[in-house]
Design a protein around this motif. Sequence first.
Motif, PDB file in Angstrom:
ATOM      1  N   SER A  53      11.683  11.366   6.559  1.00 40.24           N
ATOM      2  CA  SER A  53      12.245  10.013   6.469  1.00 40.24           C
ATOM      3  C   SER A  53      11.194   8.956   6.806  1.00 40.24           C
ATOM      4  O   SER A  53      11.182   7.874   6.206  1.00 40.24           O
ATOM      5  CB  SER A  53      13.460   9.879   7.392  1.00 40.24           C
ATOM      6  N   ASP A  54      10.278   9.254   7.733  1.00 44.22           N
ATOM      7  CA  ASP A  54       9.197   8.315   8.052  1.00 44.22           C
ATOM      8  C   ASP A  54       8.205   8.218   6.895  1.00 44.22           C
ATOM      9  O   ASP A  54       7.684   7.138   6.602  1.00 44.22           O
ATOM     10  CB  ASP A  54       8.466   8.728   9.329  1.00 44.22           C
ATOM     11  N   LEU A  55       7.942   9.343   6.238  1.00 40.59           N
ATOM     12  CA  LEU A  55       7.049   9.316   5.078  1.00 40.59           C
ATOM     13  C   LEU A  55       7.684   8.541   3.931  1.00 40.59           C
ATOM     14  O   LEU A  55       7.003   7.774   3.237  1.00 40.59           O
ATOM     15  CB  LEU A  55       6.699  10.741   4.636  1.00 40.59           C
ATOM     16  N   ASP A  56       8.985   8.703   3.760  1.00 43.21           N
ATOM     17  CA  ASP A  56       9.693   7.939   2.724  1.00 43.21           C
ATOM     18  C   ASP A  56       9.620   6.441   3.010  1.00 43.21           C
ATOM     19  O   ASP A  56       9.411   5.639   2.099  1.00 43.21           O
ATOM     20  CB  ASP A  56      11.153   8.387   2.622  1.00 43.21           C
ATOM     21  N   ALA A  57       9.767   6.066   4.277  1.00 40.58           N
ATOM     22  CA  ALA A  57       9.671   4.653   4.662  1.00 40.58           C
ATOM     23  C   ALA A  57       8.256   4.129   4.415  1.00 40.58           C
ATOM     24  O   ALA A  57       8.079   2.988   3.960  1.00 40.58           O
ATOM     25  CB  ALA A  57      10.066   4.476   6.124  1.00 40.58           C
ATOM     26  N   PHE A  58       7.245   4.953   4.696  1.00 39.26           N
ATOM     27  CA  PHE A  58       5.857   4.560   4.440  1.00 39.26           C
ATOM     28  C   PHE A  58       5.643   4.321   2.948  1.00 39.26           C
ATOM     29  O   PHE A  58       5.056   3.307   2.545  1.00 39.26           O
ATOM     30  CB  PHE A  58       4.902   5.641   4.949  1.00 39.26           C
ATOM     31  N   ILE A  59       6.129   5.228   2.125  1.00 34.86           N
ATOM     32  CA  ILE A  59       5.995   5.078   0.674  1.00 34.86           C
ATOM     33  C   ILE A  59       6.694   3.792   0.217  1.00 34.86           C
ATOM     34  O   ILE A  59       6.135   3.025  -0.570  1.00 34.86           O
ATOM     35  CB  ILE A  59       6.561   6.308  -0.058  1.00 34.86           C
ATOM     36  N   ALA A  60       7.890   3.561   0.722  1.00 38.53           N
ATOM     37  CA  ALA A  60       8.633   2.347   0.333  1.00 38.53           C
ATOM     38  C   ALA A  60       7.872   1.094   0.758  1.00 38.53           C
ATOM     39  O   ALA A  60       7.834   0.118   0.008  1.00 38.53           O
ATOM     40  CB  ALA A  60      10.018   2.367   0.974  1.00 38.53           C
ATOM     41  N   SER A  61       7.221   1.124   1.914  1.00 35.57           N
ATOM     42  CA  SER A  61       6.485  -0.062   2.388  1.00 35.57           C
ATOM     43  C   SER A  61       5.220  -0.310   1.567  1.00 35.57           C
ATOM     44  O   SER A  61       4.710  -1.433   1.546  1.00 35.57           O
ATOM     45  CB  SER A  61       6.129   0.089   3.864  1.00 35.57           C
ATOM     46  N   ARG A  62       4.709   0.707   0.913  1.00 36.27           N
ATOM     47  CA  ARG A  62       3.493   0.587   0.112  1.00 36.27           C
ATOM     48  C   ARG A  62       3.793   0.305  -1.360  1.00 36.27           C
ATOM     49  O   ARG A  62       2.879   0.095  -2.145  1.00 36.27           O
ATOM     50  CB  ARG A  62       2.654   1.869   0.208  1.00 36.27           C
ATOM     51  N   THR A  63       5.056   0.298  -1.736  1.00 39.91           N
ATOM     52  CA  THR A  63       5.443   0.074  -3.122  1.00 39.91           C
ATOM     53  C   THR A  63       5.255  -1.393  -3.490  1.00 39.91           C
ATOM     54  O   THR A  63       5.685  -2.279  -2.762  1.00 39.91           O
ATOM     55  CB  THR A  63       6.915   0.479  -3.340  1.00 39.91           C
ATOM     56  N   GLN A  64       4.558  -1.613  -4.600  1.00 39.25           N
ATOM     57  CA  GLN A  64       4.254  -2.971  -5.037  1.00 39.25           C
ATOM     58  C   GLN A  64       4.741  -3.168  -6.463  1.00 39.25           C
ATOM     59  O   GLN A  64       4.839  -2.212  -7.240  1.00 39.25           O
ATOM     60  CB  GLN A  64       2.751  -3.220  -4.953  1.00 39.25           C
ATOM     61  N   THR A  65       4.992  -4.428  -6.826  1.00 39.20           N
ATOM     62  CA  THR A  65       5.442  -4.729  -8.180  1.00 39.20           C
ATOM     63  C   THR A  65       4.368  -5.388  -9.026  1.00 39.20           C
ATOM     64  O   THR A  65       4.495  -5.462 -10.230  1.00 39.20           O
ATOM     65  CB  THR A  65       6.680  -5.653  -8.142  1.00 39.20           C
ATOM     66  N   GLN A  66       3.308  -5.869  -8.373  1.00 38.63           N
ATOM     67  CA  GLN A  66       2.179  -6.438  -9.114  1.00 38.63           C
ATOM     68  C   GLN A  66       0.920  -6.326  -8.283  1.00 38.63           C
ATOM     69  O   GLN A  66       0.973  -6.131  -7.085  1.00 38.63           O
ATOM     70  CB  GLN A  66       2.445  -7.890  -9.498  1.00 38.63           C
ATOM     71  N   THR A  67      -0.231  -6.463  -8.925  1.00 41.62           N
ATOM     72  CA  THR A  67      -1.500  -6.260  -8.230  1.00 41.62           C
ATOM     73  C   THR A  67      -2.230  -7.552  -7.903  1.00 41.62           C
ATOM     74  O   THR A  67      -3.239  -7.528  -7.225  1.00 41.62           O
ATOM     75  CB  THR A  67      -2.434  -5.372  -9.060  1.00 41.62           C
ATOM     76  N   ALA A  68      -1.744  -8.662  -8.370  1.00 43.95           N
ATOM     77  CA  ALA A  68      -2.454  -9.927  -8.155  1.00 43.95           C
ATOM     78  C   ALA A  68      -2.145 -10.567  -6.852  1.00 43.95           C
ATOM     79  O   ALA A  68      -1.311 -10.421  -6.133  1.00 43.95           O
ATOM     80  CB  ALA A  68      -2.138 -10.906  -9.272  1.00 43.95           C
TER      81      ALA A  68
END
Length: 68
Positions: A53-68
């Motif tokens: 669950s902590d790894l899932d939260a880490f992945i969610a916190s690193r999810t981005q919708t754009q790179t600019a």
Amino acid sequence: MNQITSFLHDRLSNQDAANYLGVKPETLDVWRSAGRYAIPFVKVGRRVFYRQSDLDAFIASRTQTQTA
């Protein structure tokens, strides 16, 4: 489910956590020792465990919708 039961249910070893994230175990070692990412972990003697669950939260916190 109490906290201990929850930990026993979704704990991952350092190797398993690295596989889950798609990185090498050594990368997690560096992140943990350098404090690069604040991924919670549990240390029991020399062994290190992560909660899925902590790894899932880490992945969610690193999810981005754009790179600019």
